[in-house]
Write an enzyme that holds these catalytic residues in place. Structure first.
Site, PDB file in Angstrom:
ATOM      1  N   LYS A  52       2.202  12.571  -3.372  1.00 58.30           N
ATOM      2  CA  LYS A  52       2.722  11.243  -3.738  1.00 58.30           C
ATOM      3  C   LYS A  52       2.278  10.883  -5.165  1.00 58.30           C
ATOM      4  CE  LYS A  52       2.876   9.689   1.066  1.00 58.30           C
ATOM      5  NZ  LYS A  52       2.332   8.868   2.157  1.00 58.30           N
ATOM      6  N   GLN A  96      -2.863   5.614   3.629  1.00 62.16           N
ATOM      7  CA  GLN A  96      -2.418   6.811   4.340  1.00 62.16           C
ATOM      8  C   GLN A  96      -2.937   6.809   5.780  1.00 62.16           C
ATOM      9  OE1 GLN A  96      -0.225   8.877   3.039  1.00 62.16           O
ATOM     10  NE2 GLN A  96      -0.180  10.342   4.715  1.00 62.16           N
ATOM     11  N   ASP A 119       5.603   1.412   2.341  1.00 63.30           N
ATOM     12  CA  ASP A 119       5.749   2.277   3.520  1.00 63.30           C
ATOM     13  C   ASP A 119       6.721   1.674   4.540  1.00 63.30           C
ATOM     14  OD1 ASP A 119       4.391   4.720   3.527  1.00 63.30           O
ATOM     15  OD2 ASP A 119       2.446   3.733   3.789  1.00 63.30           O
TER      16      ASP A 119
END
Ligand code: GUN
Length: 295
Positions: A52, A96, A119
């Protein structure tokens, strides 16, 4: 049979974003900024977050990686999220997953303001997505849509079968594809562990989406001739011939199934690469549409 190549589709999206960000900078604006929080040393999480960050850099998105040991308290993590939430120079925040057992995933997801939730996990974004309102859609379902869009796969009136009803893939993609919009209008069946006659149901699919997390689960006898098959599985299976000690396998037995398909996405090199492109799109939109999603 044509391969739905995530490398090609994601490269096109990234190139487009890179140009847009270059223009922003030429206009004297700052770059979009993603803050990623990684806790502990889960190897898969390390790989995902590194990718990412690397992809942000490649297209001109600023990124900050914040790392903590897995002994971090929930309170400290929440405080850091609050700090990032109030930082006007940060457009997107991601933490995460998975988290250590002593930290509540729910509290962490709730702590990220919906307008920075790139997200798309916050209930406000999930709710807005369900209602067809502007929302951050989570990376995997969004990546699937982008992949199908790149290859001009028409979904209107098609029978779509989704195998797996997870909150982050199966459920949202089934909703998105059934909605009345250009990438929707499909007739969607969502299958799960209690589904009867799974094989027959899958065989009725014009578009089959496998998101169950079981290597080689979808076999040739479950797929109709000329179906479109999207493989969302990223399963690590032991492989002593690899330096890492594992190989990545999809949920679909590619060698068996591919010859029957009109289109099929490979693993690796399919949906996985698209999830990164989707995250970059969301981060860009978090920057450009600061007021689109009220908190
Ligand atoms: N862990 C596995 N997939 C994801 C994702 O898309 N976002 C975050 N934050 N964690 C993940």
């Amino acid at each position: 049979m044509q391969v739905l190549d995530g490398k090609i589709a994601s490269a096109a999206i990234k190139e487009d974003l890179k140009t847009k960000i270059h223009i922003l900078k030429q206009q004297g604006k700052r770059a979009p900024h993603l803050a990623a929080i990684l806790i502990g040393h889960n190897p898969a999480s390390e790989t995902y977050v590194a990718s990412k960050v690397k992809n942000c850099e490649a297209i001109g998105i600023e990124s900050t990686l914040i790392r903590y040991e897995d002994t971090i308290s929930e309170e400290t993590l929440l405080r850091e999220i609050h700090r990032l939430s109030g930082d006007n120079g940060v457009d997107g925040i991601l933490v995460q997953l998975p988290l250590p057992a002593h930290i509540s995933e729910e509290k962490v997801i709730y702590a990220i303001p919906p307008e920075k939730d790139v997200d798309g996990f916050h209930p406000v974004n999930v709710g807005r997505m369900v209602l067809g309102m502007p929302a951050f859609v989570s990376a995997t379902p969004y990546g699937i849509l982008l992949l199908m869009q790149h290859y001009h796969i028409d979904t209107a009136g098609k029978n779509v079968v989704v195998v797996g009803r997870s909150n982050i893939v199966g459920t949202p993609i089934s909703i998105l594809l059934s909605r009345n919009n250009p990438m929707g209008n499909a007739t969607v069946t969502l299958c799960h562990s209690k589904t009867r006659n799974l094989k027959e149901v899958c065989k009725g699919a014009d578009i089959l989406i496998a998101a169950i997390g079981r290597p080689n689960f979808v076999t040739e006898d479950m797929v109709a001739d000329q179906a479109v098959v999207i493989d969302v599985g990223i399963n690590r299976v032991p492989d002593s011939s690899k330096k890492s000690g594992f190989a990545l396998k999809g949920d679909v037995d590619f060698d068996q199934v591919a010859p029957k398909c009109s289109y099929i996405s490979p693993v690796p090199g399919g949906v996985g690469l698209m999830t990164i492109a989707a995250l970059l799109m969301n981060t860009y939109h978090a920057f450009t549409q600061k007021d689109a999603v009220p908190s």
